[in-house]
Every structure is written in C-alpha cells, then in structure tokens.
Design a protein around this motif. Structure first.
Motif, PDB file in Angstrom:
ATOM      1  N   HIS A  73       0.834  -1.212   0.000  1.00 40.69           N
ATOM      2  CA  HIS A  73       0.000   0.000   0.000  1.00 40.69           C
ATOM      3  C   HIS A  73       0.862   1.253   0.000  1.00 40.69           C
ATOM      4  O   HIS A  73       1.610   1.515   0.944  1.00 40.69           O
ATOM      5  N   HIS A  75       1.052   5.506  -2.053  1.00 45.69           N
ATOM      6  CA  HIS A  75       0.457   6.511  -2.940  1.00 45.69           C
ATOM      7  C   HIS A  75       1.651   7.166  -3.628  1.00 45.69           C
ATOM      8  O   HIS A  75       2.208   8.146  -3.120  1.00 45.69           O
ATOM      9  N   HIS A 216      -9.197   2.137   2.635  1.00 45.03           N
ATOM     10  CA  HIS A 216      -8.668   2.564   3.937  1.00 45.03           C
ATOM     11  C   HIS A 216      -9.803   2.445   4.945  1.00 45.03           C
ATOM     12  O   HIS A 216     -10.891   2.960   4.704  1.00 45.03           O
ATOM     13  N   HIS A 270      -4.818  -0.367   6.930  1.00 49.40           N
ATOM     14  CA  HIS A 270      -4.702   0.124   8.309  1.00 49.40           C
ATOM     15  C   HIS A 270      -5.522  -0.748   9.275  1.00 49.40           C
ATOM     16  O   HIS A 270      -4.951  -1.522  10.014  1.00 49.40           O
ATOM     17  N   ASP A 321       2.517   3.189   2.968  1.00 59.05           N
ATOM     18  CA  ASP A 321       1.749   4.406   2.727  1.00 59.05           C
ATOM     19  C   ASP A 321       2.664   5.386   1.982  1.00 59.05           C
ATOM     20  O   ASP A 321       3.732   4.991   1.510  1.00 59.05           O
TER      21      ASP A 321
HETATM   22 ZN   LIG Z   1      -3.042   5.242   2.190  1.00 60.05          ZN
END
Ligand SMILES: [Zn+2]
Length: 405
Positions: A73, A75, A216, A270, A321
């Motif tokens: 995961h 971005h 998420h 998460h 992340d």
């Molecule tokens: Zn994220």
C-alpha cells in the motif's frame, strides 16, 4: 571437486523464507553458484548444512534471506508531499492543499517509482488519482501488483455520476493490463468519504469484473465515533466534506459488512481500530489487511492489533503508505519498524511472511516459491532496516526529505 566443476556457497540468515510454509530460524540456503545461473540446492538448518557440506564457501550471515518484499500500500503520486508528522486530520488537510497546488501527478509518481525500485520492490499496491500515472504503472515492464483507481464521493446524490466516471476510467485503461504486469483495481477511499450506494456499486462492479479492491478503514481513532454517532475529531477535521455522511451506529468494518462490501473481498488498509467481531467478519469474508506501522505512528493513529489478527488467522501484508507519512517506500524498513513497534507480541518470522506472502495475497497474487533447483536470484539478502523510531538529532522525522532533489 574438480577445477571448473560445480561451486557451492552457504548463505546463512537469522530467518530464511523460500516461499513455502513459514520462514525458518537460524537457517541457510545452499546455493550452487557455478555454473551460472546460481541455483538453490537445499534450504535447511544452518548447523546441519554446515556439517553436511563442509566444502561450501560460507557467506557472512544476514538477518533475512527471502524473496523481494511487497509494498502492498502506497500513494506514489504523493512522493513530493513533505513528510507530515502530526494528527491524521492535519495530514488530510496537507494532502488536500498539496493536491490543489498541483503537487500530485506523474512527475511525483516517477520519483516514487524510482524510490520504490531502488528499495528492491517489484510488486506494489498503489492508490492512483491521475490517469497518466495509471497508464504509466500498467505499462511498467519491471513492476507487478495492482494500481487502484481511487474513488471519492461522500454525497449519495452523486453516487451514480461518480460510479459512471470510475467505470469509464476502468474501461479506458483495462486494455493496458498485461499478464504478469500491474493489474487495474479500484479503491473506494474510506467508508466515510464514499457514500453507501457508491460503495455498493463499486463493490458489485469489482466482483463482477474481477477487479481487486483496496479500502482505507479504521485508520484514525475518530473514525469509530464518526460511524457510531456522527461526531468527534474526524467530523471536525473534515468539516463540510462530510456534510452528507450519516452514521450507521456500527463500527466501520461492520458497516462495510452490512452493506455487502466485504463480500467483494476488499483488502483493508490500516484497520487499526477493530474489535473481535470486526476481525471475525473480515476473516470470514476472506479479506486481507495491510499494516503500515510507520505511517500509523507518525499520524498518531494508534497501534495495529497484530496479536488479534494473528489469533484469527487473517492475512496481513505490509505497506509504507506515501512518502507524506513515511520516511521511505521500503517494505524492509516497514518490517524493521513492525518489529520495533510490536516487540515480543509479533514473531519476526511472521513479519517476514507478512512482508512477502501476505503482501502478494493482499494484492491477489502468488509469492514466488524457491524450490530445489530454483533460481537463487529469487532469494534476496534483505538490507538492514532503517532504525525505528528514527534517531532524534541526526535528522529528525520532520527533516526527512520527501523525495530526492
Ligand atoms: Zn493510504
């Protein structure tokens, strides 16, 4: 052994994982390094292999030998967002301001892709907000994993329009998928920033078209009060954006289950603030979870209940992340942080498993299995993870650059 004949090396490590079963402690890989390509002869206890193959040259021991870890995961298009330490609400405001200033896009994603590859990652789960980035990832010849197109839409009145836009993106880019490459997926952002009818439409569409999903959920502690009563710190932080949100009274995970969304087997990112009932529901649905310990710590989101997930046998992968909430895109660093955060409550062998197999499963793929005769290049000596928490003074967290200049 004759000159020019087969040459063998012993590669010892505190943990060795060949993709089968669970990682082994105090193990080693016996590798035939010549003739090339190097091939695995056998994996076993280091002491036994040492005794059985005294002629093999022994390499210095490392912490982990395993297939390349997965960053399940991230971005990538937030790679120019300065590392933001503080509350989750402040982080969300920083992301919005950064996007409005034009900081999110292909140039940032290119820096992220370079950082990812430099960290030895070949399989990634990336949340994408720009079609140029989507095309770039789907056409990358070195990466596999999933590029999840992110969908937001908190107002139920907009659900059909937002759904039609998402479908149009999928239809434009699906022809770019290649066997073994990055697949296309969808990411309804969160259970509070995507309305119930839009969540249901996206989940139904994903299931029908075999698109992987990532959501998420239960990241910030304020999410529980938001879903229970419609009040609290998250409601205050997100202000008018959540004007149309109506609390269900359930936990965020139960809400997704009640809507039928878990039936589409989304991977949940998460998932910190969960109770036994939540974990049982997502385990029954066959959902995997992605754990991002460094981001969770920096955004003051709380501690992931590793032992609870282990008790229910839920598949957990590791993700970094974005560089906006994590000092690097390295899942090895994430593994090191997870060891530091969970201490004795998490078995390091299980954390290696999570970084490799858990990550592949969270993205709907299969981890490589390095059987006898398999190419030794599939097994990597993981580098030493960056210290966690980072040393104060020698570049505190707030000073870590978000991307190479
Ligand atoms: Zn994220």
């Amino acid at each position: 052994m004759s000159v020019g004949g087969p040459r063998r090396e012993l590669w010892p490590a505190a943990l060795v994982y060949d993709g089968l079963g669970t990682p082994r402690r105090d193990a080693a890989v016996l590798v035939q390094v010549a003739p090339e390509p190097a091939r695995v002869v056998v994996v076993g206890r280091a002491s036994e292999l040492r005794a059985a193959y005294p002629a093999a040259t022994e390499r210095p021991p490392v912490v982990v030998i395993a297939p390349a870890p997965v960053n399940a995961h991230t971005h990538l298009d937030l790679s120019d967002l300065p590392l933001t330490k503080g509350s989750y609400g402040a982080f969300v405001r920083a992301v919005i301001a950064h996007a409005r200033a034009g900081g999110r896009g292909l140039a940032a994603a290119e820096r992220g892709i370079r950082a990812l590859k430099a960290a030895g990652v070949a399989t990634v789960g990336d949340i994408v907000t720009d079609e140029a980035v989507l095309a770039r990832l789907l056409e990358d010849r070195e990466l596999s994993g999933v590029a999840y197109w992110e969908v937001l839409g908190p107002d139920p009145a907009d659900a059909e329009a937002r759904f039609a836009e998402a479908v149009a993106v999928v239809e434009r880019h699906r022809p770019r998928e290649r066997p073994g490459g990055v697949r296309l997926g969808l990411s309804p952002h969160t259970p509070h920033t995507v309305s119930a009818p839009l969540l249901q439409r996206l989940a139904g569409y994903a299931a029908a078209h075999r698109l992987p999903l990532q959501i998420h959920v239960a990241e910030d502690p304020g999410e529980l009060e938001l879903h229970a009563r419609g009040t609290g710190s998250l409601r205050e932080a997100m202000g008018p954006f959540l004007a149309a949100f109506r609390p269900s009274g359930a936990t965020p995970v139960r809400y997704l289950d009640d809507l039928g969304v878990l039936a589409a087997r989304p991977t949940l990112v998460h998932a910190i603030h969960v109770d036994d009932d939540d974990v049982r529901r997502l385990q029954r649905a066959g959902c995997a979870v992605v754990h991002c310990p460094r981001s969770n710590a920096l955004l003051e989101c709380g501690t992931f209940p590793w032992a609870r997930y282990a008790r229910f046998g839920v598949t957990v992968g590791l993700g970094t992340d974005s560089l906006g909430s994590s000092p690097s895109l390295s899942p090895v660093d994430e593994f090191g942080a997870a060891r530091a955060v969970h201490g004795a409550s998490a078995d390091p062998a299980q954390l290696v498993w999570a970084a490799v197999k858990g990550g592949h499963r969270a993205l709907g793929g299969a981890a490589p299995r390095v059987v006898r005769g398999g190419e030794a290049a599939l097994l990597r000596s993981w580098p030493e993870p960056a210290p966690w928490p980072p040393a104060v003074g020698a570049g505190t967290v707030g000073d870590v650059p978000s991307a190479p200049a």
